[in-house]
Design an enzyme around this catalytic site. Structure first.
Site, PDB file in Angstrom:
ATOM      1  N   SER A 132       0.869  -1.187   0.000  1.00  0.00           N
ATOM      2  CA  SER A 132       0.000   0.000   0.000  1.00  0.00           C
ATOM      3  C   SER A 132       0.897   1.224   0.000  1.00  0.00           C
ATOM      4  O   SER A 132       2.081   1.124   0.365  1.00  0.00           O
ATOM      5  CB  SER A 132      -0.842  -0.007   1.282  1.00  0.00           C
ATOM      6  OG  SER A 132      -1.487   1.235   1.466  1.00  0.00           O
ATOM      7  N   TYR A 164      -2.419  -0.772  10.613  1.00  0.00           N
ATOM      8  CA  TYR A 164      -2.471  -1.185   9.200  1.00  0.00           C
ATOM      9  C   TYR A 164      -1.206  -0.762   8.450  1.00  0.00           C
ATOM     10  O   TYR A 164      -0.626  -1.563   7.704  1.00  0.00           O
ATOM     11  CB  TYR A 164      -3.721  -0.573   8.554  1.00  0.00           C
ATOM     12  CG  TYR A 164      -3.819  -0.814   7.073  1.00  0.00           C
ATOM     13  CD1 TYR A 164      -4.110  -2.077   6.577  1.00  0.00           C
ATOM     14  CD2 TYR A 164      -3.609   0.228   6.170  1.00  0.00           C
ATOM     15  CE1 TYR A 164      -4.205  -2.298   5.211  1.00  0.00           C
ATOM     16  CE2 TYR A 164      -3.694   0.017   4.803  1.00  0.00           C
ATOM     17  CZ  TYR A 164      -3.985  -1.245   4.322  1.00  0.00           C
ATOM     18  OH  TYR A 164      -4.068  -1.463   2.975  1.00  0.00           O
TER      19      TYR A 164
HETATM   20  N1  LIG Z   1      -8.628  -0.609  -1.177  1.00  0.00           N
HETATM   21  C1  LIG Z   1      -7.575   0.142  -0.964  1.00  0.00           C
HETATM   22  O1  LIG Z   1      -7.647   1.379  -0.967  1.00  0.00           O
HETATM   23  C2  LIG Z   1      -6.238  -0.501  -0.733  1.00  0.00           C
HETATM   24  C3  LIG Z   1      -5.119   0.325  -0.787  1.00  0.00           C
HETATM   25  C4  LIG Z   1      -3.876  -0.225  -0.596  1.00  0.00           C
HETATM   26  C5  LIG Z   1      -3.754  -1.573  -0.344  1.00  0.00           C
HETATM   27  N2  LIG Z   1      -4.854  -2.353  -0.273  1.00  0.00           N
HETATM   28  C6  LIG Z   1      -4.668  -3.772   0.015  1.00  0.00           C
HETATM   29  O2  LIG Z   1      -5.326  -4.529  -0.962  1.00  0.00           O
HETATM   30  C7  LIG Z   1      -5.697  -5.791  -0.410  1.00  0.00           C
HETATM   31  C8  LIG Z   1      -7.164  -6.035  -0.735  1.00  0.00           C
HETATM   32  O3  LIG Z   1      -7.937  -5.009  -0.135  1.00  0.00           O
HETATM   33  P1  LIG Z   1      -9.360  -4.598  -0.703  1.00  0.00           P
HETATM   34  O4  LIG Z   1      -9.485  -3.131  -0.572  1.00  0.00           O
HETATM   35  O5  LIG Z   1      -9.591  -5.256  -1.993  1.00  0.00           O
HETATM   36  O6  LIG Z   1     -10.278  -5.210   0.460  1.00  0.00           O
HETATM   37  P2  LIG Z   1     -11.601  -6.087   0.415  1.00  0.00           P
HETATM   38  O7  LIG Z   1     -12.092  -6.115   1.824  1.00  0.00           O
HETATM   39  O8  LIG Z   1     -12.533  -5.628  -0.656  1.00  0.00           O
HETATM   40  O9  LIG Z   1     -11.025  -7.521   0.010  1.00  0.00           O
HETATM   41  C9  LIG Z   1     -10.194  -8.224   0.915  1.00  0.00           C
HETATM   42  C10 LIG Z   1     -10.490  -9.699   0.782  1.00  0.00           C
HETATM   43  O10 LIG Z   1      -9.629 -10.397   1.717  1.00  0.00           O
HETATM   44  C11 LIG Z   1     -10.422 -11.375   2.363  1.00  0.00           C
HETATM   45  N3  LIG Z   1      -9.847 -11.683   3.681  1.00  0.00           N
HETATM   46  C12 LIG Z   1      -9.848 -10.897   4.788  1.00  0.00           C
HETATM   47  N4  LIG Z   1      -9.270 -11.543   5.806  1.00  0.00           N
HETATM   48  C13 LIG Z   1      -8.878 -12.758   5.337  1.00  0.00           C
HETATM   49  C14 LIG Z   1      -8.237 -13.874   5.933  1.00  0.00           C
HETATM   50  N5  LIG Z   1      -7.876 -13.867   7.207  1.00  0.00           N
HETATM   51  N6  LIG Z   1      -7.973 -14.965   5.152  1.00  0.00           N
HETATM   52  C15 LIG Z   1      -8.368 -14.980   3.848  1.00  0.00           C
HETATM   53  N7  LIG Z   1      -8.995 -13.952   3.237  1.00  0.00           N
HETATM   54  C16 LIG Z   1      -9.251 -12.852   3.979  1.00  0.00           C
HETATM   55  C17 LIG Z   1     -11.790 -10.749   2.501  1.00  0.00           C
HETATM   56  O11 LIG Z   1     -12.807 -11.722   2.722  1.00  0.00           O
HETATM   57  C18 LIG Z   1     -11.933 -10.043   1.164  1.00  0.00           C
HETATM   58  O12 LIG Z   1     -12.513 -10.858   0.178  1.00  0.00           O
HETATM   59  C19 LIG Z   1      -5.394  -5.711   1.082  1.00  0.00           C
HETATM   60  O13 LIG Z   1      -4.172  -6.358   1.354  1.00  0.00           O
HETATM   61  C20 LIG Z   1      -5.266  -4.228   1.328  1.00  0.00           C
HETATM   62  O14 LIG Z   1      -4.424  -3.946   2.414  1.00  0.00           O
HETATM   63  C21 LIG Z   1      -6.107  -1.850  -0.464  1.00  0.00           C
END
Ligand SMILES: NC(=O)c1ccc[n+]([C@@H]2O[C@H](COP(=O)([O-])OP(=O)(O)OC[C@H]3O[C@@H](n4cnc5c(N)ncnc54)[C@H](O)[C@@H]3O)[C@@H](O)[C@H]2O)c1
Length: 252
Positions: A141, A154
């Site tokens: 991130s 986080y």
């Molecule tokens: N959305 C953003 O702005 C953003 C920015 C930077 C990084 N990220 C990173 O991207 C990744 C995905 O985030 P997102 O925004 O798509 O979130 P999201 O909540 O839409 O998707 C995350 C997925 O991970 C699954 N998950 C959560 N805990 C879990 C576990 N213990 N075991 C297996 N699966 C699990 C959830 O069920 C979900 O389907 C994360 O690592 C997040 O830190 C997101």
């Protein structure tokens, strides 16, 4: 992706789901893993309607046995593992006063330990197979590279993803395994859209949207396309890179 066997964790929504769609539609053989079984079922149905089959595995990435089972499922289904995308994560919004020791442990267990375990078991599989080698992509991130407000647990957990990427890239470069990361800015995923209903969420969203020089949030597919590039042979001389996908956020 030329029939490469690809594992994606956190595949039921957001960036993980978009990554499965991009990889599967480009010819990869995909194993989609998540703690959300019904969400995986929906994804499988969506792709089946396009005539594309995927393998799904339900489990918690923080649990070593479940995490290993995700890697094993890909190897069992497709005979090898070429790509692993360590994407599963939870994104709590809290400053240090709002973050309990238990909150810290939970984020570190999923985002930190989960990514470590996926890389560990994927590397084990990639080195044991007939044609050793592969590519790992960690989802870090902008908070895993620079500071952001209200990300006291986080942000440090995403520094784990960035750190794993650099350390494992050097550790495995000579043995044919590339390790890279994406550093997304704020992306319009299910998780981020839900922030508007949380305390301080609307103010946070307004602030981060304005902080992206492109003046908007990113779309999950915009991150997925960069993940697919890093996972592909087109990135054959790229390892240890943490690639921003952030509308210019880190360039400020
Ligand atoms: N959305 C953003 O702005 C953003 C920015 C930077 C990084 N990220 C990173 O991207 C990744 C995905 O985030 P997102 O925004 O798509 O979130 P999201 O909540 O839409 O998707 C995350 C997925 O991970 C699954 N998950 C959560 N805990 C879990 C576990 N213990 N075991 C297996 N699966 C699990 C959830 O069920 C979900 O389907 C994360 O690592 C997040 O830190 C997101």
């Amino acid at each position: 992706m030329n029939e490469k066997s690809c594992l994606v964790t956190g595949a039921a929504s957001g960036i993980g789901k978009a990554t499965v769609l991009v990889l599967a539609r480009s010819g990869a053989r995909v194993t989609a893993a998540d703690i959300n079984g019904p969400g995986l079922g929906k994804l499988r149905t969506e792709l089946a309607a396009e005539g594309i089959g995927i393998t799904v595995v339900t489990g918690d990435v923080a649990d070593p046995r479940a995490n290993r089972a995700m890697v094993d499922a890909a190897v069992e289904a497709y005979g090898r593992l070429d790509v692993a995308v360590a994407n599963a994560g939870v994104l709590p919004l809290s400053d240090v006063n709002e973050t309990s020791p238990e909150d810290w442990d939970h984020v570190m267990a999923v985002d930190g330990r989960g990514a470590f375990l996926t890389c560990k078991y994927a590397i084990e599989a990639m080195t044991a197979q007939e044609r050793p080698g592969g590519a790992l992509v960690c989802v870090s991130s902008v908070s895993g590279v620079a500071r952001q407000a209200r990300q006291a647990a986080y942000g440090p957990a995403k520094f784990v993803a960035s750190g794993l990427t650099k350390h494992l890239a050097v550790e495995w470069a000579a043995r044919g395994i590339r390790v890279n990361a994406v550093a997304p800015g704020t992306i319009r995923t299910e998780r981020v859209l839900a922030l508007k209903d949380e305390p301080g969420g609307p103010a946070y969203l307004a602030e981060v949207s304005a902080a992206h020089p492109m003046g908007r949030l990113g779309e999950p597919e915009e991150v997925a396309r960069v993940i697919a590039f890093l996972a592909s042979d087109a990135a054959s001389f790229v390892t240890g890179a943490i690639v921003p996908v952030d509308g210019g956020y880190l360039a400020r």
